[in-house]
Design a protein around this motif. Structure first.
Motif, PDB file in Angstrom:
ATOM      1  N   GLU A  72       0.812  -1.214   0.000  1.00  0.00           N
ATOM      2  CA  GLU A  72       0.000   0.000   0.000  1.00  0.00           C
ATOM      3  C   GLU A  72       0.847   1.267   0.000  1.00  0.00           C
ATOM      4  O   GLU A  72       0.488   2.263  -0.615  1.00  0.00           O
ATOM      5  N   HIS A  73       2.010   1.250   0.657  1.00  0.00           N
ATOM      6  CA  HIS A  73       2.798   2.469   0.871  1.00  0.00           C
ATOM      7  C   HIS A  73       4.058   2.540   0.024  1.00  0.00           C
ATOM      8  O   HIS A  73       4.883   3.433   0.238  1.00  0.00           O
ATOM      9  N   CYS A  74       4.263   1.648  -0.938  1.00  0.00           N
ATOM     10  CA  CYS A  74       5.534   1.494  -1.632  1.00  0.00           C
ATOM     11  C   CYS A  74       6.021   2.805  -2.251  1.00  0.00           C
ATOM     12  O   CYS A  74       5.335   3.410  -3.085  1.00  0.00           O
ATOM     13  N   PHE A  75       7.234   3.245  -1.859  1.00  0.00           N
ATOM     14  CA  PHE A  75       7.761   4.506  -2.397  1.00  0.00           C
ATOM     15  C   PHE A  75       8.445   4.298  -3.750  1.00  0.00           C
ATOM     16  O   PHE A  75       8.779   5.262  -4.430  1.00  0.00           O
ATOM     17  N   GLU A  76       8.676   3.038  -4.162  1.00  0.00           N
ATOM     18  CA  GLU A  76       9.256   2.757  -5.475  1.00  0.00           C
ATOM     19  C   GLU A  76       8.188   2.236  -6.448  1.00  0.00           C
ATOM     20  O   GLU A  76       8.502   1.566  -7.430  1.00  0.00           O
ATOM     21  N   TRP A  77       6.936   2.574  -6.185  1.00  0.00           N
ATOM     22  CA  TRP A  77       5.809   2.017  -6.937  1.00  0.00           C
ATOM     23  C   TRP A  77       5.959   2.215  -8.448  1.00  0.00           C
ATOM     24  O   TRP A  77       5.697   1.299  -9.239  1.00  0.00           O
ATOM     25  N   ASP A  78       6.386   3.387  -8.864  1.00  0.00           N
ATOM     26  CA  ASP A  78       6.446   3.698 -10.292  1.00  0.00           C
ATOM     27  C   ASP A  78       7.569   2.947 -11.014  1.00  0.00           C
ATOM     28  O   ASP A  78       7.565   2.879 -12.247  1.00  0.00           O
ATOM     29  N   ALA A  79       8.518   2.428 -10.268  1.00  0.00           N
ATOM     30  CA  ALA A  79       9.637   1.710 -10.884  1.00  0.00           C
ATOM     31  C   ALA A  79       9.493   0.199 -10.802  1.00  0.00           C
ATOM     32  O   ALA A  79      10.280  -0.528 -11.419  1.00  0.00           O
ATOM     33  N   LEU A  80       8.487  -0.280 -10.073  1.00  0.00           N
ATOM     34  CA  LEU A  80       8.385  -1.713  -9.819  1.00  0.00           C
ATOM     35  C   LEU A  80       8.248  -2.527 -11.104  1.00  0.00           C
ATOM     36  O   LEU A  80       7.457  -2.188 -12.000  1.00  0.00           O
ATOM     37  N   ASN A  81       9.026  -3.605 -11.139  1.00  0.00           N
ATOM     38  CA  ASN A  81       8.971  -4.616 -12.187  1.00  0.00           C
ATOM     39  C   ASN A  81       9.289  -4.082 -13.582  1.00  0.00           C
ATOM     40  O   ASN A  81       8.919  -4.685 -14.587  1.00  0.00           O
ATOM     41  N   GLU A  82       9.988  -2.962 -13.618  1.00  0.00           N
ATOM     42  CA  GLU A  82      10.565  -2.486 -14.868  1.00  0.00           C
ATOM     43  C   GLU A  82      11.868  -3.250 -15.126  1.00  0.00           C
ATOM     44  O   GLU A  82      12.329  -4.041 -14.300  1.00  0.00           O
ATOM     45  N   LYS A  83      12.507  -2.988 -16.260  1.00  0.00           N
ATOM     46  CA  LYS A  83      13.749  -3.657 -16.609  1.00  0.00           C
ATOM     47  C   LYS A  83      14.852  -3.275 -15.628  1.00  0.00           C
ATOM     48  O   LYS A  83      15.014  -2.114 -15.275  1.00  0.00           O
ATOM     49  N   VAL A 102       4.393   9.799  -1.140  1.00  0.00           N
ATOM     50  CA  VAL A 102       5.231   9.533  -2.299  1.00  0.00           C
ATOM     51  C   VAL A 102       4.926   8.134  -2.796  1.00  0.00           C
ATOM     52  O   VAL A 102       4.293   7.329  -2.101  1.00  0.00           O
ATOM     53  N   GLY A 103       5.384   7.819  -4.006  1.00  0.00           N
ATOM     54  CA  GLY A 103       5.158   6.488  -4.551  1.00  0.00           C
ATOM     55  C   GLY A 103       3.687   6.147  -4.665  1.00  0.00           C
ATOM     56  O   GLY A 103       2.888   6.919  -5.203  1.00  0.00           O
ATOM     57  N   HIS A 104       3.277   5.012  -4.105  1.00  0.00           N
ATOM     58  CA  HIS A 104       1.888   4.584  -4.174  1.00  0.00           C
ATOM     59  C   HIS A 104       0.973   5.469  -3.335  1.00  0.00           C
ATOM     60  O   HIS A 104      -0.246   5.468  -3.523  1.00  0.00           O
ATOM     61  N   TYR A 105       1.538   6.202  -2.383  1.00  0.00           N
ATOM     62  CA  TYR A 105       0.766   7.131  -1.553  1.00  0.00           C
ATOM     63  C   TYR A 105       0.736   8.548  -2.127  1.00  0.00           C
ATOM     64  O   TYR A 105       0.197   9.457  -1.486  1.00  0.00           O
ATOM     65  N   ALA A 106       1.314   8.763  -3.290  1.00  0.00           N
ATOM     66  CA  ALA A 106       1.390  10.110  -3.854  1.00  0.00           C
ATOM     67  C   ALA A 106      -0.005  10.713  -3.999  1.00  0.00           C
ATOM     68  O   ALA A 106      -0.943  10.070  -4.470  1.00  0.00           O
ATOM     69  N   GLY A 107      -0.150  11.963  -3.560  1.00  0.00           N
ATOM     70  CA  GLY A 107      -1.417  12.671  -3.681  1.00  0.00           C
ATOM     71  C   GLY A 107      -2.436  12.323  -2.625  1.00  0.00           C
ATOM     72  O   GLY A 107      -3.555  12.841  -2.644  1.00  0.00           O
ATOM     73  N   GLN A 108      -2.073  11.475  -1.658  1.00  0.00           N
ATOM     74  CA  GLN A 108      -3.008  11.060  -0.623  1.00  0.00           C
ATOM     75  C   GLN A 108      -2.688  11.738   0.706  1.00  0.00           C
ATOM     76  O   GLN A 108      -1.541  12.062   0.992  1.00  0.00           O
ATOM     77  N   ALA A 109      -3.715  11.962   1.496  1.00  0.00           N
ATOM     78  CA  ALA A 109      -3.555  12.592   2.812  1.00  0.00           C
ATOM     79  C   ALA A 109      -3.233  11.508   3.835  1.00  0.00           C
ATOM     80  O   ALA A 109      -4.114  11.011   4.535  1.00  0.00           O
ATOM     81  N   VAL A 110      -1.962  11.137   3.914  1.00  0.00           N
ATOM     82  CA  VAL A 110      -1.561  10.018   4.763  1.00  0.00           C
ATOM     83  C   VAL A 110      -0.820  10.458   6.028  1.00  0.00           C
ATOM     84  O   VAL A 110      -0.519   9.618   6.889  1.00  0.00           O
ATOM     85  N   ASP A 111      -0.519  11.745   6.159  1.00  0.00           N
ATOM     86  CA  ASP A 111       0.232  12.201   7.332  1.00  0.00           C
ATOM     87  C   ASP A 111      -0.546  11.940   8.612  1.00  0.00           C
ATOM     88  O   ASP A 111      -1.784  12.051   8.661  1.00  0.00           O
ATOM     89  N   LEU A 112       0.178  11.622   9.668  1.00  0.00           N
ATOM     90  CA  LEU A 112      -0.433  11.393  10.967  1.00  0.00           C
ATOM     91  C   LEU A 112      -0.842  12.715  11.599  1.00  0.00           C
ATOM     92  O   LEU A 112      -0.283  13.775  11.310  1.00  0.00           O
ATOM     93  N   SER A 113      -1.807  12.652  12.494  1.00  0.00           N
ATOM     94  CA  SER A 113      -2.232  13.844  13.221  1.00  0.00           C
ATOM     95  C   SER A 113      -1.199  14.183  14.293  1.00  0.00           C
ATOM     96  O   SER A 113      -0.335  13.365  14.646  1.00  0.00           O
ATOM     97  N   HIS A 114      -1.276  15.402  14.827  1.00  0.00           N
ATOM     98  CA  HIS A 114      -0.371  15.803  15.908  1.00  0.00           C
ATOM     99  C   HIS A 114      -0.544  14.882  17.121  1.00  0.00           C
ATOM    100  O   HIS A 114       0.441  14.524  17.789  1.00  0.00           O
ATOM    101  N   ALA A 115      -1.771  14.485  17.387  1.00  0.00           N
ATOM    102  CA  ALA A 115      -2.023  13.598  18.524  1.00  0.00           C
ATOM    103  C   ALA A 115      -1.383  12.233  18.297  1.00  0.00           C
ATOM    104  O   ALA A 115      -0.847  11.618  19.235  1.00  0.00           O
ATOM    105  N   GLN A 116      -1.406  11.734  17.068  1.00  0.00           N
ATOM    106  CA  GLN A 116      -0.804  10.443  16.780  1.00  0.00           C
ATOM    107  C   GLN A 116       0.721  10.513  16.855  1.00  0.00           C
ATOM    108  O   GLN A 116       1.366   9.585  17.338  1.00  0.00           O
ATOM    109  N   VAL A 117       1.301  11.614  16.394  1.00  0.00           N
ATOM    110  CA  VAL A 117       2.745  11.791  16.525  1.00  0.00           C
ATOM    111  C   VAL A 117       3.134  11.830  18.001  1.00  0.00           C
ATOM    112  O   VAL A 117       4.122  11.214  18.422  1.00  0.00           O
TER     113      VAL A 117
END
Length: 414
Positions: free
Chosen positions: A143-154, A307-322
């Motif tokens: 779900e969170h892969c930061f190399e998503w766009d490069a996966l399984n390329e040559k 970034v990667g597969h999470y690009a454009g998504q609101a995935v940051d933790l809240s201040h309380a979670q940090v």
């Protein structure tokens, strides 16, 4: 692009039909005995004092170095004192991003730290750690892969390329190299060959989902000279981890990998991406309890980044979670009730207080094309690590990376 919750994925619906996973109970790596902890702590102290004298060669310079080291410790730890120590295969470990002691890697790590504070060896190398991605191939869909766009390329990197990069980083006093991907265990034969050919003075680790981490492969890595394995395990509940990783076998593979690594005498780290959905007191404690059952040395906490597969998504933790993560980090590492539980590595805690050590200051990331980046999440090419084959200069590329600095993620975490 909307985030897909793991509760929306099909593996959870199929959980009832999956074969139950037997989680083994393995001997602890973290030292439980107060006397043995005291002995290990004294050994660290004596080793550091011996090295300091060797580097400084005078009482005045040694005192100056000791003063600056104490200032650095206060900045990093505050009033806290490191008490927990792990022992694996005859070596002692206190920090995930520091080599085990005794070893040539530990001596070099201390040398670089001292040289940064009181220069003595005629160079300005400060790079300690490199994350080196060696393959684009991976059988999972995390779900969170930061190399998503490069996966399984040559593939781009040959075994010779990897060997050359390792040699160049070792020549610059790098004391830890973490091989990643993709799934680097798909290139296990290359991993073994590269580390067998490497010089002493570096601790080598491999990041893995547990895929292809068989007993034989674990033993081969250990014989080649690997220090440890970092296993991605993103939930204490099998079905939820399987959903997060996009494979019904992910949890079983991770747990089995921990057992094989433990048996082989490798240091084991569990790497956890703490999503918004996961970050609760109950989940954190259950995860730590599972890690303790597996006898692991470290738990690494990674915050999700867009970034990667999470690009454009609101995935940051809240201040309380940090704040919850920081409380968990402090309690697990320094609380009197958890002295024999795994050590927790939470880089975000120190990053917010001291700044980021990426961008070739203390660490950097090399992607699957051999290009340099500030860190795995700060992906903006700044030269290549394949300088010998491209006619360039690694020193120039590292200087450029330092000048460019870190991505806004680093600043946002401050």
């Amino acid at each position: 692009m909307e985030a897909t919750l793991i509760t929306d994925l099909p593996f959870l619906d199929a959980a009832a039909t999956e074969a139950p996973v037997v989680t083994p109970t393995l001997p602890p790596a973290v030292i439980a005995s107060r006397l043995q902890r005291a002995w290990a702590t004294a050994l660290f102290y004596l080793t550091d004092a011996r090295l300091l004298w060797r580097f400084m060669r005078s009482g005045a310079r040694m005192q100056l170095a000791k003063t600056r080291i104490e200032e650095l410790k206060r900045a990093y730890y505050g009033a806290l004192q490191v008490k927990k120590v792990a022992r694996v295969d005859g070596r002692y470990f206190r920090e995930y991003f520091a080599p085990g002691m005794p070893s040539a890697a530990y001596d070099t790590y201390i040398a670089s730290t001292v040289n940064r504070l009181v220069p003595f060896r005629g160079d300005a190398d400060t790079l300690n750690l490199v994350f080196l991605a060696i393959t684009k191939k991976c059988p999972l869909a995390c779900e969170h892969c930061f190399e998503w766009d490069a996966l399984n390329e040559k593939e781009v990197l040959s075994r010779a390329d990897i060997q050359d990069m390792v040699a160049q980083f070792q020549a610059r006093h790098v004391t830890q190299i973490f091989f990643s991907g993709g799934e680097p265990m798909l290139r296990v034969n290359d991993l073994v060959a590269v580390v067998e050919a490497a010089q002493p003075g570096t601790d080598f680790w491999v990041f893995t989902s547990g895929f292809n981490f068989t007993r034989d492969n674990a033993q081969s890595l250990k014989r080649a000279g690997f220090t440890g394995v970092s296993i991605s395990l993103d939930h204490h509940e099998p079905a939820r981890h399987n959903a997060f990783r996009g494979s019904p076998d992910a949890y079983a593979n991770a747990v089995q990998a921990a057992a094989h690594a433990h048996e082989a005498g490798l240091v084991v780290n569990l790497s956890l991406c703490v999503t918004q959905d996961f970050t609760t007191p109950a989940n954190l404690l259950a995860y730590a309890r599972l890690a303790r059952q597996l006898g692991v040395t470290f738990i690494q906490i990674l915050e999700p980044r867009a970034v990667g597969h999470y690009a454009g998504q609101a995935v940051d933790l809240s201040h309380a979670q940090v704040a919850l993560l920081e409380e968990f980090y402090l309690e697990m590492n320094y609380g009197p009730d958890y002295l024999d539980w795994p050590l927790v590595h939470y880089y975000g805690y120190h990053q917010r207080r001291m700044g980021c050590g990426g961008a070739a200051d203390r660490f950097l990331y090399v992607d699957t094309d051999g290009d340099l980046h500030a860190c795995p999440f700060c992906q903006k090419k700044s030269g290549s690590a394949l300088c010998s084959s491209k006619g360039g200069s690694l020193d120039a590329a590292l200087a450029s990376l330092k000048t460019r600095g870190c991505h806004p993620f680093a600043q946002a975490s401050m």
